[in-house]
Design a protein around this motif. Structure first.
Motif, PDB file in Angstrom:
ATOM      1  N   ILE A   1      30.115  28.478  51.122  1.00 54.42           N
ATOM      2  CA  ILE A   1      29.964  30.022  50.508  1.00 54.42           C
ATOM      3  C   ILE A   1      30.066  30.109  48.972  1.00 54.42           C
TER       4      ILE A   1
ATOM      5  N   THR B   1      13.671  25.713  36.628  1.00 56.21           N
ATOM      6  CA  THR B   1      14.037  25.679  37.313  1.00 56.21           C
ATOM      7  C   THR B   1      14.413  24.019  37.455  1.00 56.21           C
TER       8      THR B   1
ATOM      9  N   ARG C   1      27.314  19.594  44.147  1.00 51.88           N
ATOM     10  CA  ARG C   1      26.551  19.661  42.764  1.00 51.88           C
ATOM     11  C   ARG C   1      25.520  19.871  41.447  1.00 51.88           C
TER      12      ARG C   1
ATOM     13  N   MET D   1      13.956  32.265  41.409  1.00 43.66           N
ATOM     14  CA  MET D   1      14.685  32.314  42.510  1.00 43.66           C
ATOM     15  C   MET D   1      16.321  32.456  42.151  1.00 43.66           C
ATOM     16  N   ASN D   2      16.920  32.798  40.954  1.00 45.44           N
ATOM     17  CA  ASN D   2      18.472  32.255  40.872  1.00 45.44           C
ATOM     18  C   ASN D   2      19.452  33.639  40.845  1.00 45.44           C
ATOM     19  N   TYR D   3      18.899  34.258  41.672  1.00 47.06           N
ATOM     20  CA  TYR D   3      19.475  35.419  42.664  1.00 47.06           C
ATOM     21  C   TYR D   3      20.518  35.202  43.773  1.00 47.06           C
TER      22      TYR D   3
ATOM     23  N   ARG E   1      27.260  22.621  40.031  1.00 42.67           N
ATOM     24  CA  ARG E   1      27.838  22.536  39.147  1.00 42.67           C
ATOM     25  C   ARG E   1      29.853  22.723  39.543  1.00 42.67           C
TER      26      ARG E   1
ATOM     27  N   PHE F   1      29.700  28.121  46.103  1.00 44.31           N
ATOM     28  CA  PHE F   1      29.021  28.345  46.119  1.00 44.31           C
ATOM     29  C   PHE F   1      28.877  29.829  44.915  1.00 44.31           C
TER      30      PHE F   1
ATOM     31  N   ARG G   1      29.804  29.044  40.964  1.00 45.35           N
ATOM     32  CA  ARG G   1      29.193  27.692  40.405  1.00 45.35           C
ATOM     33  C   ARG G   1      29.381  28.120  39.274  1.00 45.35           C
TER      34      ARG G   1
ATOM     35  N   PHE H   1      23.713  29.843  56.646  1.00 43.82           N
ATOM     36  CA  PHE H   1      24.037  31.466  57.341  1.00 43.82           C
ATOM     37  C   PHE H   1      23.802  31.933  58.745  1.00 43.82           C
TER      38      PHE H   1
ATOM     39  N   LEU I   1      22.044  26.543  51.733  1.00 42.64           N
ATOM     40  CA  LEU I   1      22.681  28.470  52.028  1.00 42.64           C
ATOM     41  C   LEU I   1      22.285  29.206  53.178  1.00 42.64           C
ATOM     42  N   ALA I   2      20.965  28.533  53.343  1.00 41.19           N
ATOM     43  CA  ALA I   2      20.654  29.627  54.235  1.00 41.19           C
ATOM     44  C   ALA I   2      20.600  29.224  55.887  1.00 41.19           C
TER      45      ALA I   2
ATOM     46  N   TRP J   1      19.101  26.926  48.329  1.00 38.71           N
ATOM     47  CA  TRP J   1      18.122  28.059  49.290  1.00 38.71           C
ATOM     48  C   TRP J   1      18.001  27.628  51.016  1.00 38.71           C
TER      49      TRP J   1
ATOM     50  N   SER K   1      16.428  21.449  36.704  1.00 45.18           N
ATOM     51  CA  SER K   1      18.234  21.691  36.256  1.00 45.18           C
ATOM     52  C   SER K   1      18.478  20.325  37.260  1.00 45.18           C
ATOM     53  N   ILE K   2      18.300  20.129  37.891  1.00 46.81           N
ATOM     54  CA  ILE K   2      19.066  19.112  38.486  1.00 46.81           C
ATOM     55  C   ILE K   2      19.056  17.503  37.982  1.00 46.81           C
TER      56      ILE K   2
ATOM     57  N   GLU L   1      26.521  26.325  37.198  1.00 45.64           N
ATOM     58  CA  GLU L   1      25.266  26.256  37.093  1.00 45.64           C
ATOM     59  C   GLU L   1      24.294  27.884  36.889  1.00 45.64           C
ATOM     60  N   LYS L   2      23.366  28.292  36.069  1.00 46.19           N
ATOM     61  CA  LYS L   2      23.038  30.015  36.403  1.00 46.19           C
ATOM     62  C   LYS L   2      22.158  29.450  37.711  1.00 46.19           C
ATOM     63  N   HIS L   3      20.898  28.307  37.290  1.00 47.15           N
ATOM     64  CA  HIS L   3      19.248  27.918  37.989  1.00 47.15           C
ATOM     65  C   HIS L   3      20.184  27.957  39.299  1.00 47.15           C
ATOM     66  N   LEU L   4      18.860  28.063  40.440  1.00 48.77           N
ATOM     67  CA  LEU L   4      19.047  27.981  41.786  1.00 48.77           C
ATOM     68  C   LEU L   4      18.495  27.648  42.225  1.00 48.77           C
ATOM     69  N   TYR L   5      18.485  25.724  42.101  1.00 42.83           N
ATOM     70  CA  TYR L   5      17.199  25.008  42.679  1.00 42.83           C
ATOM     71  C   TYR L   5      16.889  25.356  44.332  1.00 42.83           C
TER      72      TYR L   5
ATOM     73  N   ILE M   1      18.563  36.206  47.773  1.00 42.05           N
ATOM     74  CA  ILE M   1      18.639  35.122  48.953  1.00 42.05           C
ATOM     75  C   ILE M   1      18.929  35.250  50.480  1.00 42.05           C
ATOM     76  N   PHE M   2      20.188  35.731  50.362  1.00 49.12           N
ATOM     77  CA  PHE M   2      21.211  36.489  51.248  1.00 49.12           C
ATOM     78  C   PHE M   2      20.060  36.820  52.332  1.00 49.12           C
TER      79      PHE M   2
ATOM     80  N   VAL N   1      17.347  35.985  53.494  1.00 44.68           N
ATOM     81  CA  VAL N   1      17.639  35.198  54.852  1.00 44.68           C
ATOM     82  C   VAL N   1      17.985  35.910  56.273  1.00 44.68           C
TER      83      VAL N   1
END
Lengths: 203, 494, 68
Positions: free
Chosen positions: B170, C38, B107, A1-3, B110, B173, B176, B193, B189-190, B186, C41-42, B178-182, A7-8, A11
């Motif tokens: 946002i 992932t 963080r 889930m990197n997109y 990045r 964000f 960013r 919002f 950001l949720a 999620w 990734s940290i 870093e391509k991974h979303l840790y 996710i938005f 949510v």
């Protein structure tokens, strides 16, 4: 889930769902509820509170009575609300039509007040109780609201609005306790709290 | 293991390889970009924490000794209590949450925080808004809507400041690297919002253009429960998801579980609120839906709990060495316990007893303090030394803080849950009088428990004072260091 | 009134439909693949897996005495 966008979207959808379910639909169901004519008495119910009681509600709001008192009667067989004489019937949505805000409450440090105007009709009782709950209810943990009263120098004979107090609570001789308009308004509000009209849907 | 772990400052010493040096420079740049903003938010949060704690003590004391400070209108119980709630929720907890969220987003992306001054201004206005709001409550302008007591003249300020902050999060964000979303991202950001949606909907429907009748109650509890569930909880969980693995140096136990945990939380939590109205004057379907959703909450709670606790499994001896870990693990465990307890409380048969009693209050503190606040404390202990590059001055103060908070809150929750449940059992039994000074009665039986709560409040206050001392001390050292040195050379202007 | 109902009914259809489409998109684009990666990734060379990044300030207290 990197997109991010996906996710938005998720949510957004989840909160939209509960917004529709818990806010919009109840509004559709109840937003247009109206007064009814009670068959037995021929009266319109519920009525809008008279002005003084309405002012009293502001005092009730300002002093946070809601943190110790609920205004809802649960149905027979669920809790002991009716057995404790907090009402003859459960309360239903129509009872709250003219309340703004609706102060259902979540706490019963003190008794439910939906029907306090039925149960306790004495203005003197309410004033004494507000002045110091220990007068009427020894051992109570309800705070005294003495700041809704003022102490005055008494004339030769006590003035007509002075509050009658038992000896151990009375001020020193020569002065008297007089309820401020706020206290009187608050009592009128309490007396207006009656959810006892025989509504068909509450049977 | 831990003997080899370098201190924070050692970690900033010259490096061996080019790549590491670059990464280090980036980390330092990110931390430096957050510095002023975060210190502002943490400092203000701390002030609100102390104010809120004092209000709490006054309110708690008044509950068993109603004559205490009874003649001052603005300190009557019904005003101090909401003042306490709003100080700790919108003053302390939200500001700590915002700061931790911004730092984690930077963080994890990045990416540095750009134009931090905008957030600073928003922060200043947020604090003014909270101050006006609490002043208004004390002055008697409360709206008497639980969790939304702040009078209407202060809320637009809060909303606008909040919106700015969320937009900034946002934007960061969007930039960013870093391509991974840790998983933490999620949740964060949720939360950014969800909160404005909740807050604006509740403001409009309850205060600006109030809906009629009992719909107000549904909006109220949709909001109030979701502030916990969709604002504080995701930030708390997101922080734990970062800090426990990061502090330990061990990746999350099963990352796939976190996907289930996140989406089930998003789906079920926001339907929970009506369980505060069981037995109330609302249609049965509405309440049933909420009870079902509350029971479904076991899914996110168990998956998140498994992930947190299994990551920790086998590392419990490290709790001795790391203050951050202590707070985080305490918070994580409390989250599991609180949430499962919450599921129980939502059941119709349990609610019949516990609704309207002190046990609800105990439950709220279990969530807001034992879980969320402890996590925020841990995060602050981790973040502050990194952004200002000064170590915490005293290990002992941190220990005092941890133990006072941990013991204090347990002493709050456990007796009050028991006392509240007994209160409920007495209340649904019409043979027990409501008030009788000489007999077992609903009012008098609660008093001993309320006294214990006041004692616990003092213990918690000791913890907060230790925390405040640490914080003031570290800031003093920071200012001193800044006077003596030029800015640290590691902070490059990439 | 009817407008609200139309809105409601359509949203009951539209919301889940959007959710399902999004889910399908996500699965097809491998959003749920290689999740465990992932989790790493940290960490980076600077703060690698296996290194604790927090301890009490000051001279090593408990760790020296208790660690082998």
């Amino acid at each position: 889930m990197n997109y991010g966008p996906i996710i938005f979207l998720g949510v957004f959808l989840t909160i939209a769902s509960s917004w529709i379910g818990l806010v919009l639909i109840p509004q559709v169901q109840f937003g247009r509820q109206q007064e009814v004519k009670i068959e037995e008495t021929g009266e319109i119910y519920p009525t809008v509170r008279p002005g003084l009681a309405q002012q009293g509600m502001e005092i009730y709001k300002a002093n946070g009575c809601i943190y110790c008192h609920s205004q809802q009667v649960r149905p027979e067989g669920y809790g002991a609300d009716i057995a404790r004489n907090w009402g003859q019937r459960r309360t239903v949505s129509r009872d709250y039509l003219h309340d703004n805000p609706v102060m259902l409450g979540t706490m019963r440090t003190g008794p439910d007040l939906s029907n306090i105007g039925v149960r306790q009709t004495s203005v003197l009782w309410h004033l004494q109780h507000l002045y110091n709950p220990q007068i009427t209810s020894k051992g109570s943990i309800m705070p005294p609201f003495r700041f809704l009263f003022e102490k005055r120098k008494a004339g030769d004979k006590p003035s007509p609005d002075a509050l009658a107090l038992p000896k151990e609570f009375a001020p020193e001789p020569g002065s008297e306790i007089v309820p401020k308009p706020e206290a009187r308004a608050l009592v009128q509000y309490l007396l207006s709290l009656k959810a006892n009209a025989p509504l068909p849907e509450a049977r | 293991m831990s003997a080899t772990s370098p201190s924070i400052l050692q970690a900033l010493s010259p490096s061996d390889t080019e790549d590491v040096a670059q990464r280090r420079a980036l980390l330092a740049e990110i931390d430096a970009s957050c510095r002023g903003t975060l210190m502002l938010f943490f400092g203000a949060a701390l002030v609100w924490l102390l104010i809120g704690t004092v209000f709490a003590l006054i309110a708690s004391w008044k509950m068993h000794s109603p004559d205490f400070l009874a003649d001052i209108p603005w300190l009557t119980f019904g005003r101090v209590r909401p003042a306490h709630l709003n100080a700790v929720v919108f003053g302390f907890a939200s500001e700590a949450a915002i700061a931790v969220t911004l730092w984690l987003i930077c963080r994890l992306c990045r990416a540095p925080l750009m134009h931090g001054w905008v957030v600073n201004i928003a922060g200043v206005f947020w604090n003014i808004g909270v101050a006006i709001g609490i002043g208004g409550i004390l002055a008697g302008h409360s709206t008497a809507i639980e969790w939304l007591e702040i009078p209407g003249y202060a809320t637009p300020l809060l909303f606008v400041s909040y919106a700015l902050i969320a937009i900034w999060g946002i934007i960061t964000f969007r930039f960013r690297r870093e391509k991974h979303l840790y998983v933490s991202q999620w949740y964060l950001l949720a939360a950014l919002f969800w909160f404005p949606w909740l807050y604006s909907a509740a403001q409009i429907l309850l205060i600006m253009e109030p809906v009629r009748g009992v719909v107000q109650a549904t909006v109220n509890w949709w909001f109030a429960h979701n502030v916990l569930g969709l604002w504080f909880t995701p930030i708390g969980i997101g922080a734990i998801y970062y800090f426990i693995p990061k502090v330990l140096g061990i990746p999350v136990y099963k990352y796939s579980l976190s996907v289930i945990g996140f989406w089930s939380l998003a789906l079920f939590y926001n339907w929970n609120g009506m369980h505060h109205l069981v037995g109330g004057p609302l249609p049965a379907w509405l309440i049933t839906v909420s009870i079902v959703a509350s029971v479904m909450m076991t899914i996110p709670v168990v998956t998140v709990g498994l992930n947190h606790h299994f990551t920790m499994w086998g590392s419990f001896h490290k709790l001795k060495d790391s203050p951050v870990l202590r707070f985080m693990v305490f918070g994580g465990m409390s989250y599991t316990v609180t949430s499962l307890h919450g599921v129980l409380l939502a059941l119709r048969s349990v609610s019949e007893v516990t609704h309207f009693t002190h046990s609800t209050i105990a439950h709220a503190h279990q969530g807001m303090y034992a879980f969320f606040t402890m996590v925020m404390f841990g995060a602050i202990y981790y973040i502050v030394p990194r952004i200002i590059q000064v170590e915490w001055p005293s290990a002992r103060l941190i220990s005092i803080h941890f133990w006072a908070s941990a013991i204090g809150i347990m002493l709050y929750i456990v007796p009050l849950i028991i006392g509240g449940t007994l209160q409920g059992v007495a209340m649904i039994n019409p043979d027990v009088p409501f008030l009788d000074p000489n007999k077992y009665s609903v009012v008098t039986m609660t008093v001993p428990y309320l006294r214990v709560r006041s004692v616990s409040g003092f213990i918690i206050l000791v913890g907060h004072l230790a925390f405040a001392t640490s914080f003031i001390w570290i800031v003093a050292r920071w200012i001193k260091a800044a006077r003596q040195h030029q800015p640290t050379p590691i902070v490059s202007n990439v | 009134m009817t407008v609200v109902w139309i809105l409601f009914v359509s949203s009951v259809i539209v919301l889940p439909a959007a959710a399902l489409l999004a889910l399908r998109w996500a699965v097809r684009h491998g959003e749920f693949k290689n999740l465990q990666k992932t989790a790493l990734s940290i960490f980076d060379e600077e703060e690698p897996v296996g290194r604790m990044t927090d301890r009490f300030p000051g001279p090593q207290r408990s760790s020296k005495s208790s660690q082998p």
